[in-house]
Design an enzyme around this catalytic site. Structure first.
Site, short mmCIF file in Angstrom:
data_model
loop_
_atom_site.label_atom_id
_atom_site.label_comp_id
_atom_site.label_asym_id
_atom_site.label_seq_id
_atom_site.Cartn_x
_atom_site.Cartn_y
_atom_site.Cartn_z
N GLY A 96 4.51 -8.18 -10.15
CA GLY A 96 3.39 -7.31 -10.04
C GLY A 96 3.12 -6.53 -11.71
O GLY A 96 2.33 -6.13 -11.98
N ARG A 124 -2.16 -7.56 -4.18
CA ARG A 124 -1.99 -6.30 -4.74
C ARG A 124 -3.32 -5.87 -5.48
O ARG A 124 -3.99 -6.52 -6.25
CB ARG A 124 -0.92 -6.28 -5.86
N SER A 167 -0.99 3.11 -8.94
CA SER A 167 0.38 2.41 -9.40
C SER A 167 0.14 3.03 -10.74
O SER A 167 -0.74 2.73 -11.46
CB SER A 167 0.15 0.64 -9.21
N ASP A 310 11.23 2.16 -5.54
CA ASP A 310 12.05 1.01 -5.50
C ASP A 310 13.49 1.29 -4.76
O ASP A 310 13.98 0.38 -4.20
CB ASP A 310 12.32 0.46 -6.91
N LYS A 337 4.04 -3.88 -1.65
CA LYS A 337 5.00 -4.33 -2.80
C LYS A 337 4.99 -5.98 -2.38
O LYS A 337 4.14 -6.47 -1.76
CB LYS A 337 6.24 -3.71 -2.60
N ARG A 341 7.15 -2.94 2.77
CA ARG A 341 8.43 -2.40 2.79
C ARG A 341 8.69 -1.26 3.67
O ARG A 341 9.58 -1.29 4.42
CB ARG A 341 8.91 -1.84 1.47
#
EC number: 2.5.1.19
Length: 433
Positions: A96, A124, A167, A310, A337, A341
């Protein structure tokens, strides 16, 4: 599909943390946008970094892997000016960062760009860039559900309004690009900015390469045009998002000394230290190595994951074994992601015996005394889920079967080598066993 059977057992020893993937992306891009020769040292050639290297080659940079460093001749050098492909295809693989950083950069060159990739990358969102293209008359087309984006047109300087809660990669992509345009530009952030740490890494790398940007409290960025990325010798520091796996292992009573981290780092994932300390863990700096020393019990807390997405999968593992209820909030972006997740963390840890409730934008985790194991779990083909489950195996009552472990190559190809060197016990597992 690779499958490991992983046995319980504490880890012990020293591990050299791989170089920061986030900083490597930025170092390669800044060097490749320069007008001379740069050397990038201490770089880990994960799948994502290879994607960025190949992308910058498509834009004209000459990049060679040497024994001690990555040798980069920048796009603006005389040697590379005629090297750019007019109709170029940029394969982002599953990265990404590569995609969102390179889309605006590709728009400073004549010709057309086609971006392709695989996995979840086509899911995405790129609407932020589509709005800019519409406003500037840049032609583009894309296919829904897969990455096949075609762009033709030149980006012009000006004022750009960007959301800060989708983002930070969009903001970084524009920051990389705008100093190279003929006139001055401004980026206005229209919402609360999440993942500020990643913006700090971008600004720091650009400053190292000679680019000046005025940051007005993260609400707006003033970018002078006609700037030049200078060529430098650049070293990548250790990656806190990877160190988080072993710090959590320490929290669960392993004894791993973690080397090659910069203690004054700007990495947002350094927040793992503060989070674990709030969970009642002490982290010591012993001869420039970090060692997590757990107290008798880990304690639940409230975690805002907006600035460190993350590390949330492995922090969720630690929370699963805390006393009390942990709430991890502002993490809805984890759904877009490499996999969803939030869903993956809840489903896989619950298989092991955790008690996690998945909400739209959060996880509610009631701590349990032990994780049982004895089941098959799936990485969802997501590197951070795979590594989190490997660390979880160390404290399970019974072995686990981990499916699709190879996805670790996206960010930390040597993870299972390091895991084994620390005493991790695992082997390939076949369905017939």
């Amino acid at each position: 599909m690779g499958t490991f059977k992983i046995y319980p057992g504490k880890l012990k020893g020293e591990v050299k943390i791989p170089p920061s993937k986030s900083m490597a992306h930025r170092g390669v891009i800044c060097a490749a946008l320069g007008d001379g020769i740069s050397k990038i040292r201490n770089i880990n050639y994960s799948d994502d970094i290879r994607a960025t290297i190949n992308a910058m080659r498509s834009l004209g940079a000459i990049i060679t892997k040497e024994d001690e460093y990555l040798h980069i001749i920048g796009i603006k050098s005389e040697k590379c000016k005629k090297n750019i492909e007019l109709n170029r295809t940029i394969d982002c693989n599953e990265s990404g960062s590569t995609l969102r950083f390179l889309v605006p950069i590709s728009c400073i060159f004549e010709g057309s760009s086609r971006f392709i990739g695989k996995g979840n990358l086509g899911k995405r969102p790129l609407d932020t860039y589509y709005e800019i293209f519409d406003n500037q008359g840049i032609k583009y087309s894309y296919k829904k559900g897969k990455l096949d984006l075609r762009i033709q047109g030149i980006l012009k300087y000006g004022e750009f309004k960007l959301r800060g809660d989708i983002s930070s990669q969009f903001i970084s992509g524009m920051l990389f690009t705008l100093p190279l345009l003929e006139g001055d530009s401004k980026i206005i952030i229209t919402t609360e900015l999440e993942s500020k740490g990643y913006i700090d890494l971008t600004l720091s790398a650009m400053s190292d390469f000679g680019i000046e940007i005025i940051n007005n409290n993260y609400r707006e960025f003033i970018i002078k045009g006609n700037q030049t990325y200078k060529s430098i010798d650049y070293r990548i520091e250790g990656d806190y998002s990877q160190a988080a796996f072993f710090l959590v292992a320490d929290a669960l009573k392993s004894e791993v000394f973690i080397n090659d981290l910069k203690l004054e780092s700007l990495q947002g994932d350094k927040e793992v230290i503060e989070i674990l300390e709030r969970m009642n863990m002490k982290i010591k700096n012993i001869d420039n190595s970090l060692l997590g020393i757990p107290r008798e019990n880990l304690e639940a807390t409230i975690i805002d994951g907006s600035q460190c997405p993350d590390i949330i999968p492995v922090i969720s593992l630690a929370a699963s074994l805390c006393n009390g209820r942990t709430e991890i909030i502002n993490v809805g972006r984890l759904r877009i992601k490499e996999c969803d997740r939030l869903s993956a963390v809840a489903s896989e840890l619950n298989k092991l015996g955790a008690n996690i409730i998945e909400k739209e934008d959060s996880l509610i985790i009631d701590g349990v005394k032990t994780l049982k194991g004895g089941v098959k779990v799936w990485s969802h083909k997501d590197h951070r889920i795979a590594m989190m489950l490997a660390i979880a195996s160390t404290v399970c009552m019974e072995p686990i079967i981990l499916e699709d472990y190879e996805c670790i190559s996206k960010s930390y190809p040597e993870f299972f080598d390091d895991f084994k060197a620390l005493g991790g016990n695992f082997h390939e597992w076949n369905l017939g066993e």
